[in-house]
Write a protein that holds these residues in place. Structure first.
Motif, PDB file in Angstrom:
ATOM      1  N   UNK A  51      33.802  44.269  42.902  1.00 30.93           N
ATOM      2  CA  UNK A  51      33.499  44.155  41.482  1.00 30.93           C
ATOM      3  C   UNK A  51      31.987  44.176  41.287  1.00 30.93           C
ATOM      4  N   UNK A  53      29.181  44.054  38.119  1.00 28.50           N
ATOM      5  CA  UNK A  53      28.966  43.877  36.690  1.00 28.50           C
ATOM      6  C   UNK A  53      27.941  44.860  36.156  1.00 28.50           C
ATOM      7  N   UNK A  54      28.131  45.251  34.904  1.00 27.07           N
ATOM      8  CA  UNK A  54      27.215  46.194  34.250  1.00 27.07           C
ATOM      9  C   UNK A  54      26.711  45.532  32.975  1.00 27.07           C
ATOM     10  N   UNK A 119      22.155  48.144  33.689  1.00 30.77           N
ATOM     11  CA  UNK A 119      21.769  47.479  34.927  1.00 30.77           C
ATOM     12  C   UNK A 119      23.021  47.002  35.667  1.00 30.77           C
ATOM     13  N   UNK A 120      22.856  46.745  36.975  1.00 28.07           N
ATOM     14  CA  UNK A 120      23.985  46.330  37.802  1.00 28.07           C
ATOM     15  C   UNK A 120      23.768  44.938  38.372  1.00 28.07           C
ATOM     16  N   UNK A 121      24.835  44.156  38.479  1.00 27.41           N
ATOM     17  CA  UNK A 121      24.757  42.899  39.227  1.00 27.41           C
ATOM     18  C   UNK A 121      25.161  43.197  40.675  1.00 27.41           C
ATOM     19  N   UNK A 122      24.864  42.295  41.620  1.00 25.43           N
ATOM     20  CA  UNK A 122      25.221  42.561  43.019  1.00 25.43           C
ATOM     21  C   UNK A 122      26.734  42.678  43.180  1.00 25.43           C
ATOM     22  N   UNK A 123      27.184  43.506  44.113  1.00 28.51           N
ATOM     23  CA  UNK A 123      28.631  43.663  44.297  1.00 28.51           C
ATOM     24  C   UNK A 123      29.245  42.384  44.843  1.00 28.51           C
ATOM     25  N   UNK A 124      30.468  42.139  44.424  1.00 31.79           N
ATOM     26  CA  UNK A 124      31.225  41.002  44.920  1.00 31.79           C
ATOM     27  C   UNK A 124      32.487  41.545  45.564  1.00 31.79           C
ATOM     28  N   UNK A 125      32.741  41.107  46.781  1.00 28.85           N
ATOM     29  CA  UNK A 125      33.929  41.532  47.517  1.00 28.85           C
ATOM     30  C   UNK A 125      35.033  40.514  47.268  1.00 28.85           C
TER      31      UNK A 125
ATOM     32  N   UNK B  48      25.105  38.669  36.960  1.00 30.20           N
ATOM     33  CA  UNK B  48      23.816  38.488  36.278  1.00 30.20           C
ATOM     34  C   UNK B  48      22.874  39.631  36.633  1.00 30.20           C
ATOM     35  N   UNK B 126      34.526  35.750  47.871  1.00 31.74           N
ATOM     36  CA  UNK B 126      33.844  36.677  46.985  1.00 31.74           C
ATOM     37  C   UNK B 126      32.674  37.355  47.672  1.00 31.74           C
TER      38      UNK B 126
END
Lengths: 164, 153
Positions: A51, A53-54, A119-125, B48, B126
């Motif tokens: 996932x 985030x944008x 902008x992008x948030x860091x990927x989460x696995x 964020x 996560x």
């Protein structure tokens, strides 16, 4: 939703589609082609999801999902046909694939669309047995793409709405 | 460059929001963890960007979720969590995060992605190998926690 917004979202989805194909070619020397999916049900049944985030002029997220077998197949190809030394790293390689797709797609969108900055948030696995990522709560306009082939099935779910 | 901790803004946001819904909560402690994870049935993830790059994870067991949803529905009894309940939970988290970022904006402007709800029993990992901090709270006789992992963007 106004037609202009739908057109914008379709263009952004196409950017993700192109980025997916180009990134797969870069990483595993094989262009993975996506098709549009109409099914917008929750992303169940896939054990591994990434996932990202944008935010910005539009806000939302990218979900890249597949089952363990497909992820292993893909990551093995990323590693020149060899399995990884540590199984734990598999998800992170897949997360890097998702990160590259998003980076490429958003660079293209930011550079070619007037008055649009994302902008992008860091990927989460996300890994876990019997987990469901619930889509209806965010009120996003969603587009779903699927790759189906020798590696298995990979789903890209792009959800966006006007930024706040 | 100064590190921006989310601890105080998150605690302050909880102190501001929970009483508005007649909920009594208490901050217990903050612990470091080696990964970003959730052990609870309801996990809400918020990305964020801009001033800080990272993720916030709100982990809520079913008992706590029922209390929050009931409070958001003006005290109506809620025995199970349907789609409306899930939306209410996300909206509560959205308010909490919005308030956190407003408090944080005195120091730094941060943007957030819409919250994503994940439902599932058992451990949800996560992000491994990413040091995070977790704030533990009580809510009457139940609990919840908020984990976060950020870097200056």
């Amino acid at each position: 939703m106004p037609n202009a917004e739908i057109t914008l979202f379709k263009n952004i989805t196409n950017s993700f589609k192109t980025a997916f194909e180009e990134t797969s070619l870069e990483l595993i020397n094989e262009k993975l082609n996506c098709i549009d999916l109409c099914d917008q049900k929750n992303d169940d049944g896939n054990n591994v999801s990434i996932l990202i985030g944008i935010t910005g002029s539009l806000s939302g997220r990218l979900l890249l999902s597949a089952n363990y077998t497909t992820v292993n197949n893909f990551v093995k190809k990323m590693n020149s046909g060899m399995p990884l030394e540590s199984e734990d790293e598999t998800g992170f390689y897949f997360a890097e694939f998702a990160n590259m797709i998003c980076g490429k797609a958003l660079s293209s969108v930011n550079n070619t669309t007037d008055n649009l900055k994302l902008w992008l948030s860091p990927p989460v696995l996300l890994t876990g047995e019997d987990i469901a990522i619930v889509n209806h709560t965010q009120k996003l306009h969603s587009e779903k793409l699927q790759y189906s082939g020798t590696l298995g099935d990979i789903i890209l779910n792009i959800g966006l709405k006007k930024g706040e | 460059m100064a590190e921006h901790s989310l601890k105080d803004p998150l605690i302050q946001a909880c102190n501001d929001l929970f009483p508005q819904f007649g909920l009594t909560h208490k901050f217990m402690c903050e612990l470091k963890e080696s990964s970003l994870n959730s052990l609870e049935k309801y996990t809400i993830l918020v990305g964020l960007t801009v001033g800080l790059s990272g993720n916030i994870v709100v982990s809520i067991p079913e008992k706590t979720a029922l209390k929050i949803i009931s409070a958001m529905m003006f005290g109506a009894e809620v025995k199970e969590i349907d789609e409306m309940g899930q939306s209410a939970l996300c909206e509560f988290t959205n308010m909490l995060m919005g308030s956190t970022l407003t408090i944080l904006s005195a120091d730094i402007n941060v943007d957030m992605a819409p919250p994503t709800l994940i439902v599932g029993e058992g451990k949800i990992v996560l992000s491994r190998h990413v040091e995070s901090k977790k704030l533990f709270f009580k809510l009457d006789d139940s609990k919840f926690n908020i984990a976060y992992q950020t870097t200056t963007a």
